[in-house]
Design a protein around this motif. Sequence first.
Motif, PDB file in Angstrom:
ATOM      1  N   UNK A 141      17.887  41.237 -29.825  1.00  0.00           N
ATOM      2  CA  UNK A 141      17.365  40.500 -28.681  1.00  0.00           C
ATOM      3  C   UNK A 141      18.432  39.557 -28.140  1.00  0.00           C
ATOM      4  N   UNK A 142      18.448  39.382 -26.826  1.00  0.00           N
ATOM      5  CA  UNK A 142      19.490  38.566 -26.193  1.00  0.00           C
ATOM      6  C   UNK A 142      19.506  37.141 -26.742  1.00  0.00           C
ATOM      7  N   UNK A 143      20.723  36.686 -27.043  1.00  0.00           N
ATOM      8  CA  UNK A 143      20.909  35.326 -27.554  1.00  0.00           C
ATOM      9  C   UNK A 143      21.035  34.306 -26.432  1.00  0.00           C
ATOM     10  N   UNK A 144      21.287  34.792 -25.225  1.00  0.00           N
ATOM     11  CA  UNK A 144      21.530  33.891 -24.101  1.00  0.00           C
ATOM     12  C   UNK A 144      22.948  33.353 -24.062  1.00  0.00           C
ATOM     13  N   UNK A 145      23.790  33.797 -25.000  1.00  0.00           N
ATOM     14  CA  UNK A 145      25.178  33.344 -25.065  1.00  0.00           C
ATOM     15  C   UNK A 145      26.101  34.399 -24.464  1.00  0.00           C
ATOM     16  N   UNK A 146      27.211  33.925 -23.899  1.00  0.00           N
ATOM     17  CA  UNK A 146      28.196  34.850 -23.336  1.00  0.00           C
ATOM     18  C   UNK A 146      29.574  34.540 -23.919  1.00  0.00           C
ATOM     19  N   UNK A 147      30.282  35.605 -24.250  1.00  0.00           N
ATOM     20  CA  UNK A 147      31.585  35.485 -24.909  1.00  0.00           C
ATOM     21  C   UNK A 147      32.615  36.279 -24.129  1.00  0.00           C
ATOM     22  N   UNK A 148      33.802  35.696 -23.963  1.00  0.00           N
ATOM     23  CA  UNK A 148      34.933  36.395 -23.347  1.00  0.00           C
ATOM     24  C   UNK A 148      35.820  36.941 -24.449  1.00  0.00           C
ATOM     25  N   UNK A 149      36.168  38.202 -24.347  1.00  0.00           N
ATOM     26  CA  UNK A 149      37.119  38.838 -25.259  1.00  0.00           C
ATOM     27  C   UNK A 149      38.353  39.199 -24.455  1.00  0.00           C
ATOM     28  N   UNK A 150      39.491  38.676 -24.863  1.00  0.00           N
ATOM     29  CA  UNK A 150      40.740  38.947 -24.154  1.00  0.00           C
ATOM     30  C   UNK A 150      41.530  39.977 -24.940  1.00  0.00           C
ATOM     31  N   UNK A 151      41.685  41.155 -24.352  1.00  0.00           N
ATOM     32  CA  UNK A 151      42.397  42.247 -25.006  1.00  0.00           C
ATOM     33  C   UNK A 151      41.439  43.343 -25.399  1.00  0.00           C
ATOM     34  N   UNK A 152      41.659  44.541 -24.867  1.00  0.00           N
ATOM     35  CA  UNK A 152      40.758  45.661 -25.118  1.00  0.00           C
ATOM     36  C   UNK A 152      41.258  46.618 -26.163  1.00  0.00           C
ATOM     37  N   UNK A 153      42.064  46.126 -27.112  1.00  0.00           N
ATOM     38  CA  UNK A 153      42.548  46.963 -28.199  1.00  0.00           C
ATOM     39  C   UNK A 153      41.563  46.991 -29.354  1.00  0.00           C
ATOM     40  N   UNK A 154      42.003  47.485 -30.523  1.00  0.00           N
ATOM     41  CA  UNK A 154      41.100  47.607 -31.679  1.00  0.00           C
ATOM     42  C   UNK A 154      40.445  46.298 -32.090  1.00  0.00           C
ATOM     43  N   UNK A 155      41.208  45.191 -32.124  1.00  0.00           N
ATOM     44  CA  UNK A 155      40.625  43.908 -32.513  1.00  0.00           C
ATOM     45  C   UNK A 155      39.599  43.447 -31.483  1.00  0.00           C
ATOM     46  N   UNK A 156      39.986  43.473 -30.206  1.00  0.00           N
ATOM     47  CA  UNK A 156      39.101  43.003 -29.153  1.00  0.00           C
ATOM     48  C   UNK A 156      37.834  43.820 -29.023  1.00  0.00           C
ATOM     49  N   UNK A 157      37.969  45.142 -29.055  1.00  0.00           N
ATOM     50  CA  UNK A 157      36.794  45.985 -28.874  1.00  0.00           C
ATOM     51  C   UNK A 157      35.908  46.003 -30.117  1.00  0.00           C
ATOM     52  N   UNK A 158      36.499  45.851 -31.281  1.00  0.00           N
ATOM     53  CA  UNK A 158      35.698  45.726 -32.500  1.00  0.00           C
ATOM     54  C   UNK A 158      34.858  44.461 -32.433  1.00  0.00           C
ATOM     55  N   UNK A 159      35.481  43.369 -32.000  1.00  0.00           N
ATOM     56  CA  UNK A 159      34.769  42.105 -31.846  1.00  0.00           C
ATOM     57  C   UNK A 159      33.699  42.220 -30.769  1.00  0.00           C
ATOM     58  N   UNK A 160      34.051  42.799 -29.631  1.00  0.00           N
ATOM     59  CA  UNK A 160      33.111  42.926 -28.515  1.00  0.00           C
ATOM     60  C   UNK A 160      31.892  43.749 -28.918  1.00  0.00           C
ATOM     61  N   UNK A 161      32.117  44.855 -29.605  1.00  0.00           N
ATOM     62  CA  UNK A 161      31.012  45.724 -30.011  1.00  0.00           C
ATOM     63  C   UNK A 161      30.073  45.008 -30.964  1.00  0.00           C
ATOM     64  N   UNK A 162      30.632  44.344 -31.977  1.00  0.00           N
ATOM     65  CA  UNK A 162      29.772  43.670 -32.947  1.00  0.00           C
ATOM     66  C   UNK A 162      28.995  42.515 -32.295  1.00  0.00           C
ATOM     67  N   UNK A 163      29.642  41.777 -31.396  1.00  0.00           N
ATOM     68  CA  UNK A 163      28.951  40.702 -30.686  1.00  0.00           C
ATOM     69  C   UNK A 163      27.815  41.251 -29.816  1.00  0.00           C
ATOM     70  N   UNK A 164      28.064  42.383 -29.170  1.00  0.00           N
ATOM     71  CA  UNK A 164      27.024  42.996 -28.334  1.00  0.00           C
ATOM     72  C   UNK A 164      25.841  43.435 -29.188  1.00  0.00           C
ATOM     73  N   UNK A 165      26.115  44.027 -30.338  1.00  0.00           N
ATOM     74  CA  UNK A 165      25.050  44.451 -31.241  1.00  0.00           C
ATOM     75  C   UNK A 165      24.234  43.248 -31.716  1.00  0.00           C
ATOM     76  N   UNK A 166      24.908  42.115 -31.888  1.00  0.00           N
ATOM     77  CA  UNK A 166      24.235  40.895 -32.337  1.00  0.00           C
ATOM     78  C   UNK A 166      23.453  40.200 -31.229  1.00  0.00           C
TER      79      UNK A 166
END
Length: 451
Positions: A141-166
């Motif tokens: 369920x949406x947390x109401x929080x928004x996060x910026x990820x700078x860099x679309x490589x393995x680190x950035x997209x791994x972080x982005x995916x897990x944050x989206x799932x959360x």
Amino acid sequence: MAPAPHGGMVGGSAGHLSRAEIDDNFADIKPMLDKKRAIVDSARCFFCHDAPCVEACPTGIDIPNFIRMISTGNTKGAAEKILAENIFGGMCARVCPTEILCERSCVRNTSEDKPVDIGALQRYAVDQLIEAGHQPFTRAESSGKKIAVVGGGPAGMSCAHRLAVLGHAVTVYEARPHLGGLNEYGIAAYKTVDNFAQREIDFILSVGGIAVKAGQRLGKDVQLADLARDYDAVFLGIGLGGVNALDLAGEGELKGVLDAVGYIAELRQAKDKAVLPVGRKVVVIGGGNTAIDIAIQTKKLGAEDVTIAYRRGAENMSATGHEQEFAQVSGVKIKHWVKPVKLVGSNGAIAGIELEYTRMNNGKLEGTGETFTIECDQLFKAIGQTLTPPSGLNTAKGKIVVDQDFKTSMPKVWAGGDCVASGTDLTVQSVQDGKLAAHAIDRALRRNGHG
């Protein structure tokens, strides 16, 4: 005829090889296992309790469990088990140095036996799930929080995916046209065929909750301070954007003296590899994976003579023994204990390089004074990359300083991947950094409402 890219040769590959030959050379070097081979190799696993292979995996994949699933025909379940820990399981199966990680730790890895082919089994499972278009993740369920990820490589997209799932809303800022980082721009083309890097990115984005802003370079198009102001948290997965120089006269003026990272990126994006400039006699300076990748790829493009020159011994090269052997099997010569001292030019182009023999003396590397020259019409620099960090962040030894939760010295800002010193500069380590940072960000936001 238009100038060649990067100041290299003009006239493409100079007719060394035909397009058909080049296409054949860049075919998948290790195609996916078929079902029979996957079942046979998975049956070799002892399914160890407290398996050493799991301890050796930077992302902590439950290797015996996913292999057991393959052995019973549950390929989908195996893929889900892998992706729960490593969302880049497909690419890591292709490029991860399993021979020094999980497979080296396999209990079957003895003088009388060989390890289970863990990497190939991982690819077998993940590729099938991605091909089927199955999405195993459900967003919270949406947390109401928004996060910026700078860099679309393995680190950035791994972080982005897990944050989206959360349940968080994520916006990825990427400087280049495509997401993927080194997976898209820096991995040898023969390791990732059929546009797999982008198909994996599409799979990651399909979970939802991730917006993408391409062509946005940090410090130019977007500022870190603005992101920290406008978002609840920021994650930096910016990699290492700079390239080390040889610091030799003529380096910036002679045609044919090229940056290996830039050339590999151009090769990966080329629709027709036959038009790429490649010399007949190529020298590569360096001892890491980039040096190996550029050397092999120029050979596959039609270079007749390719030599890697490295200042220390084979055991000191950051490229694994497996990669070094593959280069030599591919026709690449490796000269150890030599360093570049002078570029030799002719008519404004590289014509050779003078090298000096080296040795260790009381723990320090030094030149012997004995030199020799290798003729070349193309010279690649592959001596490491450097970081140009955003202002306001503490750095040490060329990396962004982070704590155990990947938090930087700047409020609301985390970082991971090659731009921090969390471990080895491997894709799998960057994926783990991004995953762990995402959980740290999630804890901080839910606990305090801010970083």
